[in-house]
Design an enzyme around this catalytic site. Structure first.
Site, PDB file in Angstrom:
ATOM      1  N   ALA A 141      34.672  42.847  50.224  1.00 16.96           N
ATOM      2  CA  ALA A 141      35.805  43.784  50.162  1.00 16.96           C
ATOM      3  C   ALA A 141      36.695  43.374  49.001  1.00 16.96           C
ATOM      4  O   ALA A 141      37.072  42.209  48.876  1.00 16.96           O
ATOM      5  CB  ALA A 141      36.593  43.741  51.465  1.00 16.96           C
ATOM      6  N   THR A 143      40.221  43.744  47.365  1.00 11.91           N
ATOM      7  CA  THR A 143      41.569  44.200  47.727  1.00 11.91           C
ATOM      8  C   THR A 143      42.271  44.738  46.475  1.00 11.91           C
ATOM      9  O   THR A 143      42.919  44.002  45.740  1.00 11.91           O
ATOM     10  CB  THR A 143      42.410  43.068  48.349  1.00 11.91           C
ATOM     11  N   VAL A 171      35.757  38.157  50.659  1.00 12.43           N
ATOM     12  CA  VAL A 171      36.813  39.032  50.166  1.00 12.43           C
ATOM     13  C   VAL A 171      37.199  38.622  48.750  1.00 12.43           C
ATOM     14  O   VAL A 171      37.246  37.436  48.435  1.00 12.43           O
ATOM     15  CB  VAL A 171      38.066  38.927  51.090  1.00 12.43           C
ATOM     16  N   LYS A 172      37.468  39.644  47.932  1.00 10.15           N
ATOM     17  CA  LYS A 172      37.999  39.355  46.590  1.00 10.15           C
ATOM     18  C   LYS A 172      39.447  39.786  46.538  1.00 10.15           C
ATOM     19  O   LYS A 172      39.787  40.914  46.917  1.00 10.15           O
ATOM     20  CB  LYS A 172      37.201  40.113  45.544  1.00 10.15           C
ATOM     21  N   THR A 173      40.293  38.880  46.056  1.00 10.54           N
ATOM     22  CA  THR A 173      41.701  39.230  45.928  1.00 10.54           C
ATOM     23  C   THR A 173      42.270  38.622  44.655  1.00 10.54           C
ATOM     24  O   THR A 173      41.519  38.151  43.800  1.00 10.54           O
ATOM     25  CB  THR A 173      42.476  38.801  47.198  1.00 10.54           C
TER      26      THR A 173
END
Ligand code: R5P
Length: 266
Positions: A141, A143, A171-173
């Site tokens: 996902a 962000t 997750v990538k943020t």
């Protein structure tokens, strides 16, 4: 988690170090021929030996990367918008069947928490995860941060946690102050995007800080392929991610590799 899921995930997050250098070259899906990616194949080729995975779209994968290339693929499966429109209004662009035909190790899609379209993007994420679970495909996902949102630990922590709660496998943020809180409150691995091009030393510092504060690596694009010395940059980022290279040594390494290149091609 079944064998296929674990196997694919271990092709993305390297078991030797528990970390990953993802090379992000998917930007054309909303930016078009952005700087450094006018001819994606030429940009990508010299960087591949130093990347653990390539993150890109179906079109660029098919037309610019040889199927004989030995690199795990994380396929972007969301899009349908451009820089001229409402970026949050993304939908799914690739079926799981086609992703599997392309032999991907994972799929990625953006969520826009806090936008008026957050529900649409979060339910897309949930739908992709439901399908990906059937075939053992890890879901990343991304962000995405709308113009009205602040890239702080509170917002990014919210977005990462929601992505994890829906079942994202990682997750990538973005990196931010108090980044360790974002990582601590997210029960799945976190990688950071590099964001807009900044001076090399700052991008290396960002990478050092992120892994020291708990990121399992980077999913970096512009700060590699828009660098004056993209190969020197990715090689240095790789040392930071997999061998905990400290900032001063990292910048020395980058400068040394940059000069080496100039000697070779002078
Ligand atoms: C943006 O949504 C794209 O997915 C990029 O892959 C991502 O932002 C990482 O690239 P960059 O390091 O250039 O920000």
């Amino acid at each position: 988690m079944d064998w296929g899921m674990k196997n694919r995930l271990s092709r993305i997050i390297r078991p030797e170090t528990g970390r990953t250098v993802m090379l992000a070259v998917d930007h054309g899906y909303f930016l078009g021929p952005t700087t450094g990616l006018q001819e994606p194949g030429k940009t990508i080729e010299p960087l591949i030996p130093y990347a653990d995975t390539l993150m890109l779209t179906r079109g660029v994968l098919r037309s610019c990367v040889s199927p004989k290339t030995d690199i795990p693929i994380v396929l972007r499966v969301s899009g349908g918008t451009s820089i001229l429109g409402n970026l949050a209004d993304e939908g799914l662009t690739v079926s799981m069947k086609d992703a599997l035909k392309l032999n991907v190790s994972g799929v990625a899609l953006s969520i826009f928490v806090g936008s008026e379209l957050e529900k649409q993007t979060l339910l897309s994420l949930a739908n992709v995860i439901n399908e990906a679970e059937e075939y053992g495909v890890p879901v990343l996902a991304v962000t995405a941060v709308g113009k009205d949102m602040v890239r702080d630990a509170r917002y990014l922590g919210l977005a990462c946690r929601i992505a994890a709660e829906l079942g994202s496998h990682y997750v990538k943020t973005y990196y931010c102050d108090d980044f360790e809180k974002v990582v601590k409150n997210c029960p799945v691995p976190v990688v950071i995007a590099g964001g807009k091009k900044i001076p090399e030393k700052e991008a290396l510092e960002l990478s050092c800080n992120a892994v020291q504060r708990g990121a399992v690596g980077v999913d970096m694009g512009r700060n590699i392929f828009q660098s004056e010395h993209p190969v020197a940059m990715i090689r240095t980022v790789r040392e930071i991610v997999h061998n905990n290279l400290k900032l001063r040594d990292a910048y020395d390494m980058y400068e040394t590799l940059s000069r080496e290149k100039e000697v070779v091609f002078a």
